[in-house]
Design an enzyme around this catalytic site. Structure first.
Site, mmCIF file in Angstrom:
data_model
loop_
_atom_site.group_PDB
_atom_site.id
_atom_site.type_symbol
_atom_site.label_atom_id
_atom_site.label_comp_id
_atom_site.label_asym_id
_atom_site.label_seq_id
_atom_site.Cartn_x
_atom_site.Cartn_y
_atom_site.Cartn_z
ATOM 1 N N LYS A 79 52.429 55.980 -3.232
ATOM 2 C CA LYS A 79 51.383 54.962 -3.117
ATOM 3 C C LYS A 79 50.873 54.576 -4.502
ATOM 4 C CE LYS A 79 49.525 56.204 1.466
ATOM 5 N NZ LYS A 79 48.306 56.548 2.209
ATOM 6 N N ASP A 85 44.970 59.203 -0.055
ATOM 7 C CA ASP A 85 44.770 57.901 -0.715
ATOM 8 C C ASP A 85 44.105 58.035 -2.082
ATOM 9 O OD1 ASP A 85 45.692 56.587 1.652
ATOM 10 O OD2 ASP A 85 43.716 56.924 2.539
ATOM 11 N N GLY A 145 51.624 56.589 5.425
ATOM 12 C CA GLY A 145 52.555 57.671 5.707
ATOM 13 C C GLY A 145 53.087 57.612 7.121
ATOM 14 N N ASP A 181 40.904 56.058 3.177
ATOM 15 C CA ASP A 181 39.843 56.925 3.687
ATOM 16 C C ASP A 181 40.193 58.392 3.658
ATOM 17 O OD1 ASP A 181 41.803 56.740 5.673
ATOM 18 O OD2 ASP A 181 40.360 57.207 7.239
ATOM 19 N N GLU A 236 50.157 60.544 22.785
ATOM 20 C CA GLU A 236 50.440 61.400 23.933
ATOM 21 C C GLU A 236 49.150 61.851 24.597
ATOM 22 O OE1 GLU A 236 52.728 65.150 23.365
ATOM 23 O OE2 GLU A 236 54.117 64.127 24.700
ATOM 24 N N ASP A 273 45.495 51.600 2.956
ATOM 25 C CA ASP A 273 46.018 52.592 3.883
ATOM 26 C C ASP A 273 45.933 51.997 5.292
ATOM 27 O OD1 ASP A 273 46.834 55.099 4.909
ATOM 28 O OD2 ASP A 273 44.761 55.629 5.286
ATOM 29 N N LYS A 274 46.636 52.605 6.246
ATOM 30 C CA LYS A 274 46.585 52.105 7.628
ATOM 31 C C LYS A 274 45.632 52.937 8.488
ATOM 32 C CE LYS A 274 49.392 53.294 10.846
ATOM 33 N NZ LYS A 274 48.488 53.659 11.956
ATOM 34 N N THR A 275 45.994 54.215 8.670
ATOM 35 C CA THR A 275 45.264 55.056 9.612
ATOM 36 C C THR A 275 43.849 55.310 9.115
ATOM 37 O OG1 THR A 275 47.358 56.129 10.144
ATOM 38 C CG2 THR A 275 45.354 57.201 10.912
#
EC number: 7.6.2.1
Length: 1216
Positions: free
Chosen positions: A838, A862, A698, A858, A520, A416-418
């Protein structure tokens, strides 16, 4: 006859997949959408048409019914799942007394094995139960008996009305009824679901907001809900609420999903729609599968092989006994046993006798020994201080004890990335204002500092609104802001403070911002620290503190962000009366709308190149002066588009385009999406170990691509292929395969044709929509056209079945081609993918590459991927514990993965392979001595050893050294394992344990057993001892062979040990000493007096071992067994050394470990390869909420006034 006439579904028209859309309709398949209707005659068409027109909306899908405050309603039989349990009866058959062995020789080891295994499984189950219990025993408030009562999560049922408070986890999927916020807004953090920590808002129905605020009204609430069945679509919900004889539509904006966290909302109330396993988060979790390692499967096949060998040996010896009985036994009067059995029957009995005698060839204790080793290796992972994260007091945790050696065989990692690769923390790092770059280390006089230590952080204490969290080192920028010499600098930060959709919350005198995206929020926080603090907003105004002076601006229009516009704007009127438009967005869209006279355009573009090369996320800022007349004309168009009944979004975008042109460029921001510490180094090390890393996220495509460059999965030399490129390549390959196909195609050998020329560095970036398109997973949708239904003929059914089979074959071939293509790339990034996608990608690689996979993540999104992969790793980070609870291993930082694989995984694989090879060897050497003895005892199934030796051989005499080798051995140290990742490939290629190694161990055991039997046999023939007596009796022979065996196998483990410790040495010599000690005790007269039938070797050890001749025989036997092994090992290390041998031999000559350094990127002016790494929200912001005023706190209207005007309001709600 038209074959399509009975089709009820049609595919969407060909269209390009949308890269920005997450295809969340995971569980709609063509089979589910297509229903097999009954045969209908043509004259029934009119009736069909009338039924179609009168059909109620939602009725087909909405079969789940919930009644508020009524648990019993949902407990009706048609809502319950019927389950049947079947208990099978086991029958055990008693075997006649045919064994020459005592009962305890097999029973004692078996009971020990089963006992240890049961204890180990109990410990595992208790640990998992403890974590489940921790979640199930969380509490919230549920209405019972007319009032709220504290209730555990496990007791919550469908239909309950619950109350949640700020920072509470949501225990079930609930319909939001009301909250303490204006208009019953509720802010939730969905990090568990989609990995995004930015807040999203939900809003209750107006009627429930007005009438369901108090406890007594909530207790009397009797609404009836019809909605869709439980499914895994996180962003969709369809249903209706029937209350007070009125139906109200329900959608996903009114549903709070389990796993989310309540934020910025003091209290909210909800009705439980789905609970437990029916919740959407659990539906996305996938099925829990029992995972076994590759070595487990291989080991089982080898045990089957040993069974076959055992049966063949027993059958051969039984035939030999039958022949011997016929030729010798029947004619030897002294062998008569009183039974007149035929030779064949005696041979049949002897077959089972040999099955029992040779059963030690089948390693009963192997499995429990493997479990003990795995348990110890798991504890070593738990105790590893180098995988302990002190900041959060989080150690590494092996949550399973059955997969350790598989960690040393990984081919593919799916990450996963985030929250896994990144910290999900955005930090303002640099900016470009009026062509000048700020953010480097320099003082107020513009002198740069190359060393970070020389330049202190900027002191923001002069600013009362500074939060103290921003680390900035460019003092010259502060000087420019405070001096006001360049008005563009102040204008730049004013734009950041005014152009956004951030919500502000004041508590305890502190200002807290809630943004639609972390990007932001980082920009508004940066403006706040530099002296332009956003303080408050109303529906039409915004208040800013400009260097300590509060000013309020009228907000005339808010032009919100969306994925097509990639920008947002705000039009404000200053206190002086002038009108300005402020805009920020992606450089690709901003540059198209700039005024042709922008002097700093080229300088800003160069700065964007620099920022992109530093993997920073960028935004361009610009503004425009608007005349009063121009704005008035535009505002009329804007108001008309805002109330358009059809195509409102398209009309608004067109109006926005008219005003967002001829912009003046102010500059650009650069935000760092902070990677976790050590991520690029870890990815570099794993790549050198020939492990491929795929990122499945995502997140949007630009963000995922930017992170790919940041963690060096992608480089400037990488050729990136996108969805459309892949689609065309696969289409061409499918055409070639179809053209080559023919009658003889299946007889031709498969030809592997690469998709790309060798030597090129390529990467694949693909979105979820393109993934569905390429893998032929695009869903069918119901057609609005009424189809005529006719009965199908047998021929039509046959052709339809064949068509389906062809489609399945095409789909399978396409998926295989995609996997082949993706595996040729050095990196693969899949973005905007769903949890189910995934898991599908992981499964495709498992299925078509037969490779060992590891998934790491995490969040709850996932979990499915983690369960699908061979090994799942959970990061205990910001997104809760859902991934950790479903994982096999967990730790706090991605960088620990290199130590888990390259050190613990590799060591575990090497140790397990050595253990298994040695275990098979020592069992063959021990058991096959019976086989050679059979040639000298008439194949009578007599044993060559004493019964108690057979019982204790695997339990005491040879178990401890091999267990310690399986726990402690290491060919090279952990530092060398990390320095030389290439050592890892032995596990990937199965070099240390395979069928070849197994048969080598089998051959080694056979040769050892021959030497152990025949050398003592030859030494005993026609010999006389010192006392004049012949020592060649059976019992002395048994002691000699057993003693030589114990010494040989224990010294052999010494030769196999690479890492010597005191414990290893003690275990080897201790096992030999233990054997002699127990043997002398069991051969003593005292124990024979107590149990004469069990201990029959009275005095044998003391009589035999006091003769030097026997000791010389033992020494000769051991030497003959070990010297060839020593010679072969020496030649092997000298002539064909392994990589670890080379490193051990030359480790002092090898250069010192080099520190990893980030790859240098050259900046080339004017190069067109600049990446657009814009940082902005993943979804539409809060503009509609702000413009409507629904988020602004105001005095609540009297209840009577609301009720009086209720009906009209309800109608307006339904219509909108």
């Amino acid at each position: 006859m038209n074959m399509e006439r009975d089709s009820e579904t049609t595919f969407e028209e060909d269209s390009q997949p949308n890269d920005e859309v997450v295809p969340y309709s995971d569980d709609e398949t063509e089979d589910e959408l297509e229903e097999q209707g009954p045969a209908v005659e043509p004259e029934q068409n009119r009736i069909n048409r009338e039924a179609e027109e009168s059909r109620e909306p939602f009725r087909k899908e909405c079969t789940w019914q919930v009644k508020a405050n009524d648990r019993k309603f949902h407990e009706q039989p048609h809502f319950m799942n019927t389950k049947f349990f079947c208990i099978k009866e086991s029958k055990y058959a008693a075997i006649p007394q045919i064994s020459t062995l005592a009962w305890y020789t097999t029973l004692v080891p078996l009971l020990l094995v089963l006992g240890i295994t049961a204890i180990k499984d109990l410990v595992d189950d208790v640990a998992r139960h403890k974590m489940d219990k921790e979640v199930n025993n969380r509490t919230c408030e549920v209405i019972k008996d007319g009032r709220f009562k504290i209730t555990k999560w496990k007791e919550i049922q469908v239909g309950d009305v619950i109350r949640l408070k700020k920072n509470d986890f949501i225990p079930a999927d609930i319909l939001l009824l009301s909250s303490s916020e204006p208009n019953s807004l509720c802010y939730v953090e969905t990090a568990e679901l989609d990995g995004e920590t930015n807040l999203k808002f939900k809003m209750a129905l107006e009627i429930t907001h007005q009438h369901l605020q108090k406890e007594d009204t909530l207790a009397k609430f009797d609404g009836f809900i019809e909605c869709e069945e439980p499914n895994n679509r996180l962003d969709k919900f369809a249903g209706t609420l029937l209350w007070r004889n009125t139906r109200f539509p329900l959608d996903a904006d009114k549903i709070l999903l389990r796993g989310c966290v309540i934020r910025n909302t003091d209290i909210c109330h909800g009705l439980v729609i789905f609970a437990g396993a029916d919740t959407k988060i659990m539906k996305n979790s996938g099925k829990t599968k029992f995972k076994r390692t590759k070595i487990d499967y291989l080991m089982n096949y080898m045990v089957y092989t040993i069974f076959v060998v055992l049966i063949l040996l027993s059958a051969g010896l039984a035939i030999g006994h039958a022949y011997w009985e016929a030729q010798v036994g029947n004619y030897s009067w002294y062998l008569y046993d009183g039974e007149d059995a035929t030779p064949s029957y005696r041979g049949f009995l002897n077959f089972w006798g040999y099955i029992i005698v040779l059963n030690t060839m089948v390693p009963i204790s192997l499995y429990v020994s493997v479990e003990v080793i795995r348990l110890g290796q798991s504890h070593f992972i738990n105790w590893d201080l180098q995988m302990y994260y002190s900041e959060k007091d989080t150690p590494a945790k092996a949550r399973t004890t059955t997969l350790n050696e598989q960690l040393g065989q990984i081919h593919y990692i799916f990450s996963d990335k985030t929250g896994t690769l990144t910290q999900n923390i955005m930090t303002f790092k640099k900016c470009c204002i009026n062509g000048q770059i700020y953010g480097d280390h320099r003082d107020a006089s513009q002198h740069s500092h190359r060393k970070i230590d020389v330049s202190p952080e900027v002191d923001f204490s002069w600013n009362e609104f500074a939060d103290g969290k921003l680390a900035f080192y460019d003092h010259y920028l502060i000087e420019q802001i405070q001096s006001g010499k360049e008005p563009e600098v102040r204008q730049f930060f004013f734009l950041l403070a005014v152009c956004h959709t951030v919500m502000v919350d004041r508590s305890d005198g502190h200002i807290n911002y809630q943004a639609a995206s972390p990007d932001e929020g980082a920009l508004v926080n940066a403006a706040r620290n530099f002296g332009f603090a956003f303080l408050a907003r109303t529906q039409n105004t915004i208040t800013i503190s400009e260097l300590g002076t509060e000013r309020t601006y009228d907000v005339l229009a808010l032009l919100d962000f969306n994925s097509d516009r990639k920008r947002m704007s705000v039009i404000v009127r200053t206190p002086e009366g002038s009108i300005r438009l402020y805009c920020k967005g992606a450089d690709t869209v901003i540059y198209e709308r700039l005024h042709r006279m922008n002097p700093t355009k080229q300088e800003t573009q160069d700065a964007l190149d620099i920022f992109a090369n530093e993997t920073l996320r960028t935004l361009c800022l610009c503004y425009k002066e608007i005349e009063e007349k121009e704005f008035a004309e535009w505002n009329k168009k804007f108001m008309a588009a805002s109330v358009a009944s059809t195509n409102r979004d398209e009309a608004l975008d067109k109006v926005y385009e008219e005003i967002e042109k001829d912009l003046i460029l102010l500059g650009a921001t650069a935000i760092e999406d902070k990677l976790q510490d050590g991520v690029p180094e870890t990815i570099s090390k794993l790549a050198k170990a020939d492990i491929k890393i795929w990122v499945l996220t995502g997140d949007k495509k630009e963000t995922a691509e930017n992170i790919g460059f940041a963690c060096e999965l992608l480089t400037d030399d990488t050729t990136i292929c996108y969805g459309e490129d892949i689609n065309s390549l696969l289409h061409a390959r499918m055409e070639n395969q179809r053209n080559r196909g023919g009658v003889y195609a299946k007889f031709a050998p498969p030809v592997h044709e690469p998709f790309f020329p060798p030597g090129e560095n390529r990467a694949l970036i693909i979105t979820g929509s393109w993934l569905n398109e390429i893998l032929l997973e695009k869903k069918a949708k119901s057609s609005n056209i009424l189809k005529l239904k006719f009965p199908r003929t047998e021929e039509e059914r046959r052709m339809r079945t064949q068509s389906k089979r062809r489609l399945e074959a095409k789909k399978e071939q396409r998926q295989k081609n995609f996997v082949d293509l993706a595996c040729e790339c050095s990196a693969v990034i899949c973005c905007r993918v769903t949890p189910k996608q995934k898991a599908m990608v992981v499964d495709l690689v498992k299925r078509y590459k037969k490779a060992i996979t590891l998934a790491i993540g995490d969040g709850a999104n996932d979990v499915n991927m983690i369960k699908t992969a061979h090994i799942g790793v959970g990061i205990s980070g910001q997104e809760g514990m859902q991934a950790v609870m479903s994982s096999d291993y967990s730790f706090a930082q991605f960088r620990y993965l290199q130590r888990l694989l390259l050190v613990h995984g590799r060591w575990s694989y090497i140790r397990m392979c050595k253990f298994l090879r040695y275990f098979f060897y020592k069992n063959f050497a021990f058991t096959l001595a019976h086989f050679w003895y059979s040639f000298f005892n008439g194949y009578s199934a007599q044993t060559v050893y004493e019964d108690w030796f057979i019982t204790l051989y695997n339990v005491l005499y040879s178990s401890l050294p091999v267990l310690l080798m399986g726990l402690l051995d290491q060919d090279v140290s952990d530092k060398l394992s990390l320095r030389f990742p290439g050592l890892y490939v032995v596990g990937q290629r199965d070099l240390l344990f395979n069928y070849r190694k197994f048969f080598v161990s089998l051959l080694h055991g056979i040769l050892t057993s021959m030497i152990l039997f025949f050398i003592p046999l030859g030494a005993y023939l026609q010999t006389v001892g010192q006392d004049g007596e012949a020592p060649s009796d059976y019992q002395s022979f048994a002691v000699t062979v057993a003693s030589a065996l114990v010494i040989t196998v224990n010294f052999q483990i010494g030769l196999d040990t690479s890492y010597w410790t005191f414990v290893n040495a003690f275990s080897i010599f201790g096992s030999i000493a233990l054997y002699f000690g127990i043997m002398f005790d069991f051969h003593s007269a005292g124990i024979h007096v107590l149990l004469p039938s069990a201990f029959q070797f009275t005095g044998t050890a003391s009589n035999a071992l006091r003769q030097p001749y026997i000791w010389l025989t033992i020494i000769l036997t051991v030497a003959m067994c070990l010297l060839p092994v020593v010679a072969i090992r020496f030649l092997s290390m000298t002539i064909w050394p392994s990589e670890s041998d080379k490193i051990q031999k030359h480790r002092k000559l090898l250069k010192a470990e080099e520190q990893w350094q980030r790859r240098q990127k050259g900046f080339r002016r004017g190069v067109s390869s600049r990446r657009s790494a814009y940082a902005f929200s993943h979804q539409r912001g809060y503009a509609d909420l702000i413009s409507s005023g629904r988020s602004i706190r105001k005095k609540r209207s009297p209840l009577d006034a609301i009720v009086a005007d209720g009906t009209a309001e309800y109608r307006r709600t339904v219509e909108s």
